[in-house]
Design a protein around this motif. Structure first.
Motif, mmCIF file in Angstrom:
data_model
loop_
_atom_site.group_PDB
_atom_site.id
_atom_site.type_symbol
_atom_site.label_atom_id
_atom_site.label_comp_id
_atom_site.label_asym_id
_atom_site.label_seq_id
_atom_site.Cartn_x
_atom_site.Cartn_y
_atom_site.Cartn_z
ATOM 1 N N ASP A 31 0.828 -0.808 -0.100
ATOM 2 C CA ASP A 31 -0.062 -0.033 -0.051
ATOM 3 C C ASP A 31 0.639 1.195 0.117
ATOM 4 N N ASP A 32 2.042 1.125 0.534
ATOM 5 C CA ASP A 32 2.809 2.287 0.625
ATOM 6 C C ASP A 32 4.128 2.438 -0.370
ATOM 7 N N ALA A 33 3.731 1.770 -1.505
ATOM 8 C CA ALA A 33 5.012 1.419 -2.668
ATOM 9 C C ALA A 33 4.993 2.908 -3.162
ATOM 10 N N VAL A 34 6.276 3.282 -3.507
ATOM 11 C CA VAL A 34 6.431 4.510 -4.212
ATOM 12 C C VAL A 34 6.680 3.933 -5.676
ATOM 13 N N LEU A 35 5.823 4.729 -6.425
ATOM 14 C CA LEU A 35 6.037 4.236 -7.809
ATOM 15 C C LEU A 35 6.705 5.138 -8.657
ATOM 16 N N LEU A 36 7.646 4.987 -9.444
ATOM 17 C CA LEU A 36 8.329 5.760 -10.385
ATOM 18 C C LEU A 36 7.730 5.188 -11.942
ATOM 19 N N ASP A 37 6.926 6.233 -12.494
ATOM 20 C CA ASP A 37 6.656 5.855 -13.967
ATOM 21 C C ASP A 37 7.587 6.264 -14.903
ATOM 22 N N VAL A 38 8.022 5.462 -16.187
ATOM 23 C CA VAL A 38 9.107 5.621 -16.809
ATOM 24 C C VAL A 38 8.529 5.857 -18.235
ATOM 25 N N ARG A 39 7.345 5.954 -18.412
ATOM 26 C CA ARG A 39 6.723 6.108 -19.602
ATOM 27 C C ARG A 39 6.992 7.416 -20.248
ATOM 28 N N GLU A 40 6.816 7.880 -21.440
ATOM 29 C CA GLU A 40 7.006 9.231 -21.895
ATOM 30 C C GLU A 40 5.966 10.181 -21.880
ATOM 31 N N ASN A 41 6.105 11.366 -21.886
ATOM 32 C CA ASN A 41 5.076 12.528 -21.441
ATOM 33 C C ASN A 41 3.581 12.192 -22.019
ATOM 34 N N ASP A 42 3.530 11.609 -23.661
ATOM 35 C CA ASP A 42 2.295 11.614 -23.607
ATOM 36 C C ASP A 42 1.520 10.306 -23.064
ATOM 37 N N GLU A 43 2.184 9.490 -22.810
ATOM 38 C CA GLU A 43 1.522 8.393 -22.166
ATOM 39 C C GLU A 43 1.093 8.597 -20.652
ATOM 40 N N TRP A 44 2.088 9.335 -19.835
ATOM 41 C CA TRP A 44 1.884 9.878 -18.528
ATOM 42 C C TRP A 44 0.616 10.822 -18.425
ATOM 43 N N ALA A 45 0.563 11.673 -19.648
ATOM 44 C CA ALA A 45 -0.557 12.540 -19.376
ATOM 45 C C ALA A 45 -1.916 11.976 -19.719
ATOM 46 N N ALA A 46 -1.939 10.997 -20.646
ATOM 47 C CA ALA A 46 -3.203 10.187 -20.822
ATOM 48 C C ALA A 46 -3.652 9.300 -19.528
ATOM 49 N N GLY A 47 -2.806 8.949 -18.685
ATOM 50 C CA GLY A 47 -3.241 8.113 -17.577
ATOM 51 C C GLY A 47 -2.183 7.432 -16.916
ATOM 52 N N HIS A 48 -2.249 7.817 -15.224
ATOM 53 C CA HIS A 48 -1.200 7.160 -14.465
ATOM 54 C C HIS A 48 -1.649 7.278 -13.226
ATOM 55 N N ALA A 49 -0.958 6.208 -12.397
ATOM 56 C CA ALA A 49 -1.400 5.966 -11.107
ATOM 57 C C ALA A 49 -1.465 7.397 -10.201
ATOM 58 N N PRO A 50 -2.362 7.734 -9.338
ATOM 59 C CA PRO A 50 -2.400 8.906 -8.838
ATOM 60 C C PRO A 50 -1.190 9.392 -7.913
ATOM 61 N N ASP A 51 -0.369 8.518 -7.328
ATOM 62 C CA ASP A 51 0.744 9.216 -6.477
ATOM 63 C C ASP A 51 2.027 8.858 -7.247
ATOM 64 N N ALA A 52 2.024 8.279 -8.309
ATOM 65 C CA ALA A 52 3.149 8.050 -8.968
ATOM 66 C C ALA A 52 4.082 9.219 -9.238
ATOM 67 N N GLN A 53 5.310 9.180 -9.456
ATOM 68 C CA GLN A 53 6.184 10.061 -9.972
ATOM 69 C C GLN A 53 6.415 9.643 -11.305
ATOM 70 N N HIS A 54 6.923 10.889 -12.080
ATOM 71 C CA HIS A 54 7.052 10.793 -13.402
ATOM 72 C C HIS A 54 8.546 11.103 -13.652
ATOM 73 N N LEU A 55 9.487 10.293 -14.429
ATOM 74 C CA LEU A 55 10.611 10.327 -14.905
ATOM 75 C C LEU A 55 10.527 9.276 -16.105
ATOM 76 N N PRO A 56 10.613 10.136 -17.245
ATOM 77 C CA PRO A 56 10.609 9.401 -18.596
ATOM 78 C C PRO A 56 11.906 8.360 -18.756
ATOM 79 N N MET A 57 11.735 7.093 -19.122
ATOM 80 C CA MET A 57 13.263 6.400 -19.398
ATOM 81 C C MET A 57 14.285 7.177 -20.396
ATOM 82 N N SER A 58 13.648 7.734 -21.339
ATOM 83 C CA SER A 58 14.478 8.447 -22.151
ATOM 84 C C SER A 58 15.366 9.683 -21.602
ATOM 85 N N GLU A 59 14.998 10.111 -20.318
ATOM 86 C CA GLU A 59 15.499 11.143 -19.624
ATOM 87 C C GLU A 59 16.378 10.748 -18.287
#
Length: 110
Positions: free
Chosen positions: A15-43
């Motif tokens: 329940d307390d997992a810290v999520l790092l979403d490595v998808r690109e910006n368009d994928e992130w914008a379309a939909g992501h986990a509410p508490d995830a942090q975003h850092l695209p793999m390409s960056e």
């Protein structure tokens, strides 16, 4: 996934997992986990200093392939990381909440 990369399914995420979403910006914008942090793999390599401070850090992408590569790389750098098998597709299929950044569009995984 292979045995070389530590992984868990969406159902096994703490329940307390810290999520790092490595998808690109368009994928992130379309939909992501509410508490995830975003850092695209390409960056990733240019922005390693921005990694969330978590032990372990759970890495997610669309289906689990890119996140597995990120987990392998970060693991070699000494980080405690775990791949989320099935990625955001499995997250959505499990009925987990998704938020989007696109005005007027329902959040979804692309």
């Amino acid at each position: 996934m292979t045995g070389a990369v530590p992984a868990v399914g969406v159902a096994e995420l703490p329940d307390d997992a810290v999520l790092l979403d490595v998808r690109e910006n368009d994928e992130w914008a379309a939909g992501h986990a509410p508490d995830a942090q975003h850092l695209p793999m390409s960056e990733l390599t240019a922005r390693l200093g921005e990694l969330p401070d978590a032990d372990p850090l759970y890495v997610i992408c669309r289906s689990g392939g890119r996140s597995a590569r990120v987990v392998a790389y970060l693991g070699q750098q000494g980080h405690s990381v775990v791949n989320v098998d099935g990625g955001m597709q499995a997250w959505q299929a499990a009925g987990r909440p998704i938020v989007g950044e696109v005005p007027g569009a329902d959040p979804t995984v692309v």
